[in-house]
Design an enzyme around this catalytic site. Structure first.
Site, short mmCIF file in Angstrom:
data_model
loop_
_atom_site.label_atom_id
_atom_site.label_comp_id
_atom_site.label_asym_id
_atom_site.label_seq_id
_atom_site.Cartn_x
_atom_site.Cartn_y
_atom_site.Cartn_z
N CYS A 1 0.84 -1.20 0.00
CA CYS A 1 0.00 0.00 0.00
C CYS A 1 0.87 1.25 0.00
O CYS A 1 1.38 1.66 1.05
CB CYS A 1 -0.92 -0.02 1.22
N CYS B 1 -0.44 4.14 2.14
CA CYS B 1 -0.33 3.92 3.59
C CYS B 1 1.11 4.12 4.05
O CYS B 1 1.36 4.72 5.09
CB CYS B 1 -0.73 2.49 3.98
N ASP B 2 2.07 3.62 3.29
CA ASP B 2 3.46 3.52 3.78
C ASP B 2 4.45 4.42 3.05
O ASP B 2 5.61 4.50 3.45
CB ASP B 2 3.93 2.06 3.65
#
Ligand code: NAP
Length: 307
Positions: free
Chosen positions: A134, A137-138
């Protein structure tokens, strides 16, 4: 006799499941929705959605948040729990979630798909230590660092565009010479100075014990192995169906997708399948919400109600 019998239990809180919840609860059905990981499914990780009618641009998270609020307003009940099994008991369905049994007249499966793994030896060990599925997300963890993205679909392309804003260098590794994803995205990427395409290549090895240090890629034309030093690898090589636990009850195809037509009816009367989890040719946000609508209308009809 059961104390509570829901009209419908929806499994999965992505666009398909939430749309089904909106329609069912708005039609007055007592509706329970189970989500076990995070609302929104795949689209929650998309920073920029440009192809959902009615919004010029919206983040996946915002879109899901609106949809969630809309469904809750009409009385959808929710449990944050993993569904483990469904069994049929006369005219009812008993759904086990986190060890508790819930009963309903109909079930709508909207289980979506999960990220495909590369299948490399230390891939799971390095998850969160350089390996991610992701980018939104990261990605922030890799600011000013060198990263790679594996994959050639629209997810890999959008991930690479997103990461190029923060990372020093982004290698886009794809196993063929042409991308599967949207040409428009390829054009954007090809104009970014810090993006390099590594084509006809597969990731063969993840280097690093406690955190990722490099990937080794193999060129399929000459077999040459090349080490690319990166701190992060974003794997975006598609999705796989997540219906294994229902295989004794409903028919799945050879890839694990639920066999259901455009009417979302499965092999079991009273169970419907909506969104990416069912066998279909076009998996998009709009087709998921369309499925959610169809499954809900047919679930209503099944129990003798109407929208
Ligand atoms: P996808 O379209 O299925 O693409 C998967 C990519 O991974 C393909 O390029 C495939 O290569 C590659 N791949 C598969 N298995 C591999 C393996 N074992 N090793 C290396 N590479 C592998 O998946 P996606 O990109 O996640 O997209 C899913 C759906 O969401 C698509 O319908 C897409 O259009 C949609 N989407 C839309 C947007 C948007 O902004 N509208 C954004 C993201 C996704 P091959 O090409 O060689 O098969």
């Amino acid at each position: 006799m059961y104390e509570t019998v829901y009209d419908t239990i929806i499994i999965g809180g992505g666009p398909a499941g939430l749309t089904a919840a909106l329609y069912c609860s708005r039609a007055g059905l007592r509706t329970m929705l189970f989500e076990g990981e995070g609302y929104g499914g795949q689209i929650a990780a998309s920073p920029r959605v440009e192809n959902y009618p009615g919004y010029k641009v919206i983040s996946g998270n915002d879109l899901i948040s609106h949809l969630y609020d809309q469904a809750m307003e009409f009385g959808t009940e929710t449990e944050y729990a993993q569904v483990e099994a469904i069994r049929k008991e006369d005219a009812l369905f008993v759904v086990t979630a986190d060890g508790t049994e819930y009963v309903a007249k109909t079930v709508i499966l909207a289980t979506g798909v999960k990220n495909r793994r590369l299948g490399l030896a230390n891939e799971e060990d390095l998850l969160g230590c350089g390996i991610s599925y992701c980018a939104t997300c990261d990605g922030a963890f890799f600011k000013d660092l060198d990263v790679a993205v594996a994959g050639g679909g629209s997810t890999a392309l959008t991930d690479a565009i997103f990461l190029a804003k923060y990372c020093r260098k982004v290698y886009l590794i794809h196993r063929r010479s042409e991308f599967r994803g949207e040409i428009r995205l390829v054009k954007i990427l090809s104009e970014l100075p810090n993006v390099e395409f590594v084509l006809d290549s597969t990731v063969e090895e993840l280097v690093g014990d406690t955190s990722l240090k490099a990937v080794v890629v193999k060129n399929k034309n000459d077999g040459q192995l090349t080490r690319i030093d990166v701190s992060g690898l974003f794997v975006a090589i598609g999705q796989i169906a997540n219906n294994e636990k229902f295989k004794d009850l409903i028919a799945l195809d050879e890839s694990g997708y639920i066999i259901a037509g455009e009417d979302c009816r499965t092999s079991v009367s009273g169970i419907f399948a909506a969104g990416d989890c069912r066998q279909k040719s076009i998996r998009q946000l709009t087709t998921a919400t369309s499925d959610g609508t169809i499954a809900a209308v047919n679930a209503c009809e099944f129990i003798g109600s109407s929208i």
